[in-house]
Design a protein around this motif. Structure first.
Motif, PDB file in Angstrom:
ATOM      1  N   UNK A 575      18.224 -12.853  23.693  1.00  0.00           N
ATOM      2  CA  UNK A 575      18.292 -11.833  24.558  1.00  0.00           C
ATOM      3  C   UNK A 575      17.611 -11.423  26.020  1.00  0.00           C
ATOM      4  N   UNK A 576      18.568 -10.663  26.821  1.00  0.00           N
ATOM      5  CA  UNK A 576      17.992 -10.941  27.964  1.00  0.00           C
ATOM      6  C   UNK A 576      17.026 -10.570  28.524  1.00  0.00           C
ATOM      7  N   UNK A 577      16.540 -10.108  29.849  1.00  0.00           N
ATOM      8  CA  UNK A 577      14.653  -9.593  29.265  1.00  0.00           C
ATOM      9  C   UNK A 577      14.462  -8.559  30.220  1.00  0.00           C
ATOM     10  N   UNK A 587      10.606  -1.125  24.567  1.00  0.00           N
ATOM     11  CA  UNK A 587      10.936  -2.339  24.364  1.00  0.00           C
ATOM     12  C   UNK A 587      11.343  -3.382  23.481  1.00  0.00           C
ATOM     13  N   UNK A 588      12.485  -4.282  23.459  1.00  0.00           N
ATOM     14  CA  UNK A 588      12.451  -5.616  22.494  1.00  0.00           C
ATOM     15  C   UNK A 588      12.250  -6.794  23.552  1.00  0.00           C
ATOM     16  N   UNK A 589      11.309  -7.641  22.300  1.00  0.00           N
ATOM     17  CA  UNK A 589      10.535  -8.780  23.812  1.00  0.00           C
ATOM     18  C   UNK A 589      12.113 -10.014  23.143  1.00  0.00           C
ATOM     19  N   UNK A 590      11.988 -10.770  24.396  1.00  0.00           N
ATOM     20  CA  UNK A 590      13.140 -11.802  24.340  1.00  0.00           C
ATOM     21  C   UNK A 590      13.645 -12.393  23.340  1.00  0.00           C
ATOM     22  N   UNK A 591      12.396 -12.816  22.533  1.00  0.00           N
ATOM     23  CA  UNK A 591      12.360 -13.513  21.219  1.00  0.00           C
ATOM     24  C   UNK A 591      13.283 -12.753  20.025  1.00  0.00           C
ATOM     25  N   UNK A 592      12.791 -11.536  20.202  1.00  0.00           N
ATOM     26  CA  UNK A 592      14.046 -10.975  19.235  1.00  0.00           C
ATOM     27  C   UNK A 592      15.293 -11.623  19.023  1.00  0.00           C
ATOM     28  N   UNK A 593      15.770 -12.061  17.805  1.00  0.00           N
ATOM     29  CA  UNK A 593      16.525 -11.726  17.799  1.00  0.00           C
ATOM     30  C   UNK A 593      17.797 -10.660  17.412  1.00  0.00           C
ATOM     31  N   UNK A 594      18.790 -10.463  17.576  1.00  0.00           N
ATOM     32  CA  UNK A 594      19.497  -9.494  18.103  1.00  0.00           C
ATOM     33  C   UNK A 594      20.250  -8.786  17.019  1.00  0.00           C
ATOM     34  N   UNK A 595      20.038  -7.446  16.455  1.00  0.00           N
ATOM     35  CA  UNK A 595      19.755  -7.112  15.019  1.00  0.00           C
ATOM     36  C   UNK A 595      21.540  -7.465  15.538  1.00  0.00           C
ATOM     37  N   UNK A 596      22.087  -6.597  13.917  1.00  0.00           N
ATOM     38  CA  UNK A 596      23.293  -6.524  13.816  1.00  0.00           C
ATOM     39  C   UNK A 596      23.914  -5.261  13.608  1.00  0.00           C
ATOM     40  N   UNK A 597      23.187  -4.240  13.720  1.00  0.00           N
ATOM     41  CA  UNK A 597      24.131  -3.025  14.715  1.00  0.00           C
ATOM     42  C   UNK A 597      23.422  -2.551  15.725  1.00  0.00           C
ATOM     43  N   UNK A 598      23.328  -3.623  16.829  1.00  0.00           N
ATOM     44  CA  UNK A 598      22.519  -3.633  17.899  1.00  0.00           C
ATOM     45  C   UNK A 598      23.500  -3.000  18.838  1.00  0.00           C
ATOM     46  N   UNK A 599      23.399  -1.866  19.735  1.00  0.00           N
ATOM     47  CA  UNK A 599      24.351  -1.923  20.670  1.00  0.00           C
ATOM     48  C   UNK A 599      24.708  -3.116  21.806  1.00  0.00           C
TER      49      UNK A 599
END
Lengths: 601, 290, 153
Positions: A575-577, A587-599
């Motif tokens: 994801x973007x930083x 906060x969500x670090x860049x290394x975390x995969x984008x979740x299914x329900x993420x806006x």
């Protein structure tokens, strides 16, 4: 084709094995701290060398401020230190010119170019894009050592008998081209030119490395639009440097020829000390064109890294995504292009063709557009944020403030008609010190306070940090704001003594105030230097790898990362930083995969 | 076309790979050359700026008209075309060296690199001759009402406007004896220096064939500075290119690239060498053609 | 740890077979030589025009422009074929070509200002004008019948 690939991976394996050999041995002191190829160490080397130069350059300004604030007073201690340069405790004209020239050269090139982008490009690029090191660690090391040698040559020029170069940091001919013109125009100027040539080599090696690292070495998933803004800023900085420094090199070589080989590139129709020189047909304006073709991009080389870091720090510490990421990129790009098109606005009154000048006015005023976009984006990033006022944040906000006040006066100076009145006055000094000098320093301080935990595994002392910020902030405005009035009244810059003008006498007290404040501000910088070195060894220890709760990759390494940055695999980016305060998460670090329900952001 | 297919499928900018499918060294070499192009560009543009600021500029055909061993024959652009072809051919041999490197053909690399080095050295030799010829050339120039003999240096330029017959004749009257002797010697090789020295000024003036001498005024001084400065800087690049090529040759000889498994260094050296050729194309244009 | 050698390169460059390659190189070499010869021809043409009684300045300028265009063509072939830029990915080509566009304004502004410097001096520095402006009647070399050498050049 598959055969070719096999050859490649074979080579890769060979390299890895070869390298492990090194890793297992204890590195000697020299290969770890002196001729290091670790980008983090090289960054620190740039930073500390830059700080040494900043103290030297700052001291120069204190000395000539003494002269400007107290032109009649005698300071016997100066004679003790500087001998005939300060006869009777008073700064002599040649010394004054040398001080002004060296102050400019040292701060523009050695501190704010090498010290700023050298430090943070080296430190941040591999860490934030997810690379083990620079593309070529060896050339990176060379880059630092060329800078170091350039510094030695410049330092040597201060100690030669006839003194350092004293033609102003822009080194305009014919003054700088003629030995007969003064003490500083003798060996000092040759050393200045040689030092600059070495410096250009250094910045070229660095810049090529930064560009190819950012393009080639990004970790998996780190697409260009997921790069943190400091990296984009360093990228454009490097591009500016690679394309504009060579032009200064050409200009400097031609100047060296004029000085030493009797050519007439810049010289024509000159009578000096009653002697008619044989040089004919050159043009002094040509040098200014060549110089400012570098010189203008140079101010963005200084400013862009600060802009990038400020964007990052403001976003992290207001716990909000950066406002208008793509607009930030676009305006960085626009500034980088415009930087090359506007150089002659430094030359409106040289005898430049007035119509050509008006084209440059138009192009210059266009810079206001991307600059304003950036300012609004910073302000809207702060807007309704959950701001943590760390020293780094304060300095970043201070940067925005200075950039606005200094940028507005740029609009005055960018108009050739107003420039006729304002050029070469204290107004210009005030303008560029605020917008590029102090502002970039603020960006640099913000960067140091923010990334100190990454560099040394400890924090800088906060109390000293707050003192540092407030004194510097208030001091900077107290020093440079009044200079606008002086400039509007017509006080020229670079003048040793203005007692001859009755109309300027009313500014005596103001000058004293400026001098006193600049001494205080200089003292506070020394306090920062103390804080810096004290904290390296005794500062509060960092206990968590991610002390600021930031998203970027450098905080996924160990607290004190070794050469190679990550112990295992380099993390992948998803994801973007700038995912701060999203979906109820801080906060969500860049290394975390984008979740299914993420806006979507 | 397997390559094309892969090219379309790959997400070049997604990280973890080079967006240009190039190793960093080649990328750095390209951007270095770009930056060097700005160095040369700045030189040539400065030259253009100065040239446009002058009322008079010498015609290159008049300046560059000598050929080694051809004496005083007027051969405009002949020698420089030889130099240009040498450089083009050396560029071609470099291409072949790089191509041999792709195939891992060590002997081919050595052979073509050697030819490239020879070409580079030949070019440098030509340049040395040309500089020597221009600096030591003896040209009759009208200076301050009298005739002077000067070469093309950074401080003097003998290629100004042609002086009219009458003005030249008047100037001869004020010209010192020694200069008259050399002028007469240029016109009449039959007489030795001693014989000429014995003549009076007026007798010498009679010996001088003004129409053949093409007495000129002094030309723009900047011409020499730029010519020597820029061709010198280019020559320096050729020289360093030759050095690089020699190093490459030795490394190839010692199987360094063979053991490494690829000849990518030769490619980078090749890029540099072609760049030198490229710059020459523009130097050739700016100084010799227009 | 160091980055492994060239892991970033995705596809090994496909190399054309020997014959095609050699043919391409031969073709380019001939092309470059031919262009150079044409350039030299134009150079000599300009020379003879200068020698003539009344050189047509516009025509000379046109020929000089032609040489410039031919030089750009040469540069194109050297960069694209010899330096293999033509074989790279389009984006790569763009990163090299696009920054070169800066040269347009670089050249235009410098030349413009150089020319303006000349005009300013011709207007305000009569000495400069008198000493450097070539006299009209002997505008170009060998224009005067007195000077015409017999049977030479």
């Amino acid at each position: 084709m598959s055969e070719a690939m096999n050859v490649h991976s074979g080579v890769a394996a060979a390299h890895a094995v070869h390298h492990d050999d090194h890793g297992h041995h204890e590195q000697s002191f020299i290969s770890k701290y002196v001729f290091s190829m670790d980008h983090k160490t090289i960054g620190k080397q740039f930073l500390i060398t830059g700080m040494v130069w900043a103290i030297i350059g700052g001291l120069f300004s204190v000395l000539f401020r003494l002269q400007l604030g107290y032109p009649d007073q005698s300071f016997p201690i100066l004679e003790t230190f500087f001998g005939h340069w300060a006869k009777g405790g008073q700064i002599q004209p040649e010394f004054y010119y040398g001080l002004v020239t060296m102050h400019g050269t040292v701060l523009v090139f050695f501190v704010l170019t090498a010290g700023l982008s050298g430090t943070f490009a080296n430190l941040l690029i591999p860490l934030q894009i997810g690379a083990r090191d620079m593309a070529s660690p060896f050339l990176n090391m060379l880059s630092y050592w060329f800078f170091f040698i350039a510094g030695i040559v410049m330092l040597a020029s201060i100690f030669v008998h006839t003194g350092p170069a004293s033609g102003g940091w822009t080194m305009y001919p014919p003054l700088s081209a003629l030995r007969q013109a003064g003490e500083g125009q003798k060996i000092g100027t040759d050393l200045w030119l040689i030092s600059m040539a070495l410096f250009i080599v250094s910045s070229l090696l660095g810049g090529l490395n930064y560009i190819s690292t950012i393009l080639n070495m990004r970790t998996k998933g780190m697409s260009m639009t997921r790069l943190p803004l400091p990296i984009w800023a360093m990228f454009f900085t490097a591009v500016l440097g690679v394309l504009s420094f060579p032009v200064l090199l050409s200009g400097a070589i031609l100047l060296l020829f004029d000085r030493n080989l009797g050519t007439s590139f810049y010289l024509s129709d000159i009578v000096i000390n009653g002697e008619i020189l044989p040089n004919e047909g050159g043009s002094a304006i040509l040098y200014q064109h060549l110089f400012w073709f570098l010189g203008h991009p140079e101010v963005y080389i200084i400013l862009l890294p600060a802009m990038g870091m400020v964007s990052e720090i403001l976003s992290v510490n207001s716990r909000k995504p950066i406002f208008g990421y793509m607009a930030m990129l676009g305006s960085l790009f626009a500034i980088a292009i415009l930087a090359f098109l506007v150089w002659a606005h430094h030359m409106f009154v040289t005898g430049l063709n007035p119509f050509l000048g008006s084209v440059f006015v138009l192009l210059t005023l266009l810079i206001a557009v991307p600059s304003a976009i950036k300012v609004f984006n910073w302000l809207t990033t702060l807007w309704r944020g959950n701001i943590r006022f760390t020293p780094a944040t304060l300095f970043a906000i201070g940067f925005v403030s200075l950039f606005i006040s200094g940028g507005l006066t740029g609009i005055f100076l960018g108009n050739s008609t107003i420039d006729i009145h304002l050029h070469d006055t204290m107004f210009v000094v005030a303008h560029f010190h605020i917008v590029m000098g102090v502002a970039s320093f603020f960006g640099m301080f913000a960067g140091v306070y923010h990334w100190f935990p990454k560099m040394f595994g400890r924090y800088l002392n906060n109390t000293l940090g707050y003192m540092h910020f407030w004194v510097t902030m208030i001091g900077a405005y107290l020093i440079f704001w009044p200079m606008h009035y002086q400039g509007l009244a017509g006080i020229p810059r670079r003048y040793l003594d203005k007692k001859g003008w009755v109309s300027f006498n009313q500014f005596g007290e103001l000058d004293k105030m400026i001098t006193v404040v600049s001494i205080i501000v200089f003292a506070v910088q020394l306090m920062f230097v103390f804080n810096f070195f004290y904290s390296i060894f005794k500062g509060r220890k960092v206990t968590t790898p991610n002390p600021w709760g930031a998203n970027t990759l450098e905080w996924t390494t160990k607290i004190n990362p070794g050469h190679g940055n990550w112990e295992g695999e380099i993390p992948e980016v998803h994801r973007w930083p700038y995912d701060y305060g999203k979906d109820g998460r801080d906060f969500i670090p860049q290394t975390e995969p984008v979740g299914a329900n993420e806006s979507k952001h | 076309m397997a390559t094309t297919a892969t090219t379309h499928q790959t997400k070049w900018w997604s990280g973890g790979k080079s967006p240009f499918n190039l190793e960093y060294g080649k990328l750095m070499m390209w951007y270095f050359l770009m930056s060097d192009a700005f160095t040369f560009g700045a030189f040539l543009i400065s030259y253009g700026s100065i040239r446009f600021s002058q009322n008079f500029w010498p015609d290159p055909n008049v300046v560059f008209n000598a050929f080694p061993g051809a004496g005083h024959a007027n051969l405009p652009l002949a020698f420089v075309s030889v130099m240009t072809f040498i450089l083009i051919i050396s560029s071609v041999t470099m291409v072949l060296a790089v191509h041999a490197g792709h195939k891992g053909d060590k002997q081919g690399v050595i052979k073509w690199l050697a030819w490239t080095i020879v070409g580079g050295l030949a070019f440098l030799g030509c340049q040395a001759w040309e500089w020597h010829h221009l600096i030591t050339g003896e040209h009759a120039v009208l200076v301050d009402g009298q005739i002077d003999i000067i070469g093309q240096t950074t401080g003097g330029n003998p290629w100004g406007d042609l002086v009219s017959h009458d003005a030249a004749l008047a100037a001869l009257q004020k010209t010192p004896h020694e200069t008259l002797i050399s002028l007469a010697h240029q016109s009449n090789h039959a007489l030795t220096h001693e014989q000429l020295a014995a003549l009076t000024d007026q007798q010498l003036i009679k010996e001088i064939k003004l129409d053949e001498l093409h007495i000129r005024e002094k030309g723009p001084i900047a011409f020499g500075g730029y010519f020597y400065g820029i061709t010198g800087f280019h020559g320096f690049h050729v020289f360093s290119g030759v050095i690089i090529n020699i190093v490459m040759l030795l490394m190839t000889q010692k199987n360094v690239f063979q053991n490494r498994g690829h000849y990518l260094m030769i490619e980078k050296a090749g890029l540099y060498w072609h760049f030198v050729d490229l710059v020459w194309v523009f130097v050739f244009l700016c100084f010799y053609l227009i | 740890m160091q980055h492994p050698a060239f892991e970033e390169v995705t596809i090994h460059h496909e190399h054309t077979d020997d014959a095609t390659f050699k043919k391409k190189v031969r073709k380019t070499t001939i092309l470059l030589s031919v262009i150079t010869v044409i350039e030299l021809g134009i150079g000599l043409l300009i020379y003879t025009m200068h020698k003539g009684e009344n050189p047509n300045e516009l025509l000379v300028l046109m020929f000089k422009g032609m040489v410039c265009i031919l030089t750009l063509a040469k540069a194109y072939y050297i960069v694209s074929v010899f330096m293999h830029l033509g074989d790279e990915i389009r984006n790569m080509i763009m990163t090299i070509v696009v920054p070169l566009l800066l040269f347009i304004w670089f050249i235009a502004a410098f030349i413009w200002d150089g020319n303006s410097y000349k005009n300013l001096r011709n207007t305000y520095d009569k000495h400069f004008q008198e000493t450097t402006m070539p006299a009209k009647h002997q505008h170009k070399e060998e224009a005067k019948p007195v000077e015409k050498p017999a049977g030479k050049e």
